[in-house]
Design an enzyme around this catalytic site. Structure first.
Site, PDB file in Angstrom:
ATOM      1  N   SER A 123       0.959  -1.146  -0.158  1.00  0.00           N
ATOM      2  CA  SER A 123      -0.004  -0.256  -0.078  1.00  0.00           C
ATOM      3  C   SER A 123       1.089   1.635  -0.195  1.00  0.00           C
ATOM      4  O   SER A 123       0.349   2.473   0.088  1.00  0.00           O
ATOM      5  CB  SER A 123      -1.202  -0.039   1.036  1.00  0.00           C
ATOM      6  OG  SER A 123      -0.718  -0.357   2.401  1.00  0.00           O
ATOM      7  N   THR A 160      -0.362   2.760   4.624  1.00  0.00           N
ATOM      8  CA  THR A 160       0.133   4.364   3.833  1.00  0.00           C
ATOM      9  C   THR A 160       0.791   4.905   5.283  1.00  0.00           C
ATOM     10  O   THR A 160       0.593   4.515   6.253  1.00  0.00           O
ATOM     11  CB  THR A 160      -0.971   5.289   3.739  1.00  0.00           C
ATOM     12  OG1 THR A 160      -1.915   4.259   2.815  1.00  0.00           O
ATOM     13  CG2 THR A 160      -0.352   6.515   4.150  1.00  0.00           C
ATOM     14  N   THR A 197       1.351   7.412  -0.396  1.00  0.00           N
ATOM     15  CA  THR A 197       0.651   5.538  -0.425  1.00  0.00           C
ATOM     16  C   THR A 197       0.269   5.200  -2.460  1.00  0.00           C
ATOM     17  O   THR A 197       0.573   5.882  -2.725  1.00  0.00           O
ATOM     18  CB  THR A 197      -0.407   6.737   0.250  1.00  0.00           C
ATOM     19  OG1 THR A 197      -1.667   5.150   0.614  1.00  0.00           O
ATOM     20  CG2 THR A 197      -1.930   7.156  -1.109  1.00  0.00           C
ATOM     21  N   ARG A 240      -8.928   7.995  -8.735  1.00  0.00           N
ATOM     22  CA  ARG A 240      -9.025   8.328  -6.730  1.00  0.00           C
ATOM     23  C   ARG A 240      -8.360   9.044  -6.437  1.00  0.00           C
ATOM     24  O   ARG A 240      -6.656   8.973  -6.430  1.00  0.00           O
ATOM     25  CB  ARG A 240     -10.187   7.548  -6.371  1.00  0.00           C
ATOM     26  CG  ARG A 240     -10.101   8.208  -4.663  1.00  0.00           C
ATOM     27  CD  ARG A 240      -9.474   7.518  -4.276  1.00  0.00           C
ATOM     28  NE  ARG A 240      -9.639   6.908  -2.504  1.00  0.00           N
ATOM     29  CZ  ARG A 240      -8.718   7.056  -1.455  1.00  0.00           C
ATOM     30  NH1 ARG A 240      -7.353   6.840  -1.779  1.00  0.00           N
ATOM     31  NH2 ARG A 240      -8.538   6.884  -0.742  1.00  0.00           N
ATOM     32  N   THR A 272      -4.180   7.912   8.714  1.00  0.00           N
ATOM     33  CA  THR A 272      -3.905   7.060   7.734  1.00  0.00           C
ATOM     34  C   THR A 272      -5.362   6.392   7.869  1.00  0.00           C
ATOM     35  O   THR A 272      -6.248   6.449   9.329  1.00  0.00           O
ATOM     36  CB  THR A 272      -2.362   5.517   8.092  1.00  0.00           C
ATOM     37  OG1 THR A 272      -2.878   4.054   7.504  1.00  0.00           O
ATOM     38  CG2 THR A 272      -3.075   5.302   9.760  1.00  0.00           C
ATOM     39  N   GLY A 273      -5.965   5.117   6.859  1.00  0.00           N
ATOM     40  CA  GLY A 273      -7.161   4.614   7.344  1.00  0.00           C
ATOM     41  C   GLY A 273      -7.990   5.197   5.887  1.00  0.00           C
ATOM     42  O   GLY A 273      -6.766   5.513   4.836  1.00  0.00           O
TER      43      GLY A 273
HETATM   44  C1  SD4 Z   1      -6.334   6.502   0.699  1.00  0.00           C
HETATM   45  N1  SD4 Z   1      -5.585   7.037   2.999  1.00  0.00           N
HETATM   46  O1  SD4 Z   1      -5.344   6.567   0.070  1.00  0.00           O
HETATM   47  C2  SD4 Z   1      -4.637   5.982   2.445  1.00  0.00           C
HETATM   48  C3  SD4 Z   1      -5.232   4.499   2.602  1.00  0.00           C
HETATM   49  C4  SD4 Z   1      -4.029   4.242   4.399  1.00  0.00           C
HETATM   50  O2  SD4 Z   1      -4.107   3.506   5.502  1.00  0.00           O
HETATM   51  O3  SD4 Z   1      -3.791   5.001   4.851  1.00  0.00           O
HETATM   52  N2  SD4 Z   1      -4.281   3.369   4.309  1.00  0.00           N
HETATM   53  O4  SD4 Z   1      -6.943   6.942   1.009  1.00  0.00           O
END
Ligand code: SD4
Length: 252
Positions: free
Chosen positions: A43, A145, A163, A173, A196-197
């Site tokens: 990721s 990420t 990321t 996106r 993150t998320g």
């Molecule tokens: C996203 N925030 O592209 C990133 C994904 C992520 O751990 O952080 N994953 O939405």
């Protein structure tokens, strides 16, 4: 400080840059670059999982103590989006370049595109195509990420974030990770935060900026992160089972 388990290798690198009297900006760039080059990471960087068109598209940003910032989004086939983000900050009057324009600028400015095919990633994509169901899941089993925030011995702050975004996202996106205020925010007078998320949630709430503003009002880093997460929970009742996380560091 950096997110997830792969952050440990990034922290080690960043720490060695600081020990060698490198700048805090070098530390956060070189730190996350370690993870970008780890093609076993699914990721971050070119080892990332694909989008629904079968492409790896990358997002990154960087910000310094004085709030200067650089960002790149929706770029393909570059090993170090974080270094392109920094170059945009240092060599252009802009903050953010995206897509083919960003790729063209990067090629003209000394960055090279490479092609990497990772069989395991292709197999996962073929498997996903069978149902083509998009369920954005970001948790510690499947996601990492990298966001990094750091302070040097002189109290100067900087942050970085990079990321490949959510797996199987719509081609085009862009998440929170390259967006200053969402995936990362640094204010040398107050502190720094990264996220993150599920990126959509951080964008909707300007999450990292929220964390820094709460610290400005006197919240501890932990309480600022908690409050930002609670705000996401209460404001996004249409988003169930999503995960977000923040890191924060105040100037003390
Ligand atoms: C996203 N925030 O592209 C990133 C994904 C992520 O751990 O952080 N994953 O939405």
């Amino acid at each position: 400080l950096s997110t997830w388990i792969h952050g440990l290798a990034a922290n080690q690198k960043a720490w060695s840059v600081l020990e060698d009297n490198g700048s805090v900006l070098d530390a956060v760039e070189k730190g996350v670059a370690i993870v970008e080059s780890d093609f076993t990471n699914r990721s971050v960087g070119l080892g990332g999982l694909l989008d629904r068109d079968g492409k790896v598209t990358l997002d990154a940003c960087i910000q310094d103590h004085d709030g200067r910032a650089g960002a790149v989004a929706f770029i393909q086939r570059f090993e170090h989006p974080i270094s392109i983000a920094r170059a945009i900050m240092e060599r252009t009057p802009h903050v953010m370049l995206v897509g083919t324009g960003a790729e063209k600028w990067a090629l003209e400015n000394g960055f090279e595109q490479i092609d990497i095919t990772i069989p395991e990633v292709r197999v996962a994509y073929e498997e996903w195509l069978r149902t083509s169901e998009y369920k954005p899941i970001a948790n510690r089993e499947n996601h990492d990420t990298i966001g990094m925030i750091a302070m040097d011995a002189n109290g100067r702050l900087a942050g970085s974030c990079t990321t490949s975004g959510m797996a199987y996202k719509i081609h085009g996106r862009v998440g929170d990770s390259p967006i200053i205020g969402a995936g990362l925010f640094v204010d040398g007078d107050v502190g720094a935060a990264c996220a993150t998320g599920v990126g959509e949630l951080m964008i909707r709430t300007a999450g990292s900026h929220t964390v820094v503003e709460l610290m400005r009002q006197g919240f501890t880093p932990m309480d600022a992160c908690r409050e930002a997460v609670l705000r996401i929970l209460t404001k996004n009742t249409d988003q169930k089972d999503m995960q977000v996380g923040f890191l924060a560091l105040n100037k003390e």
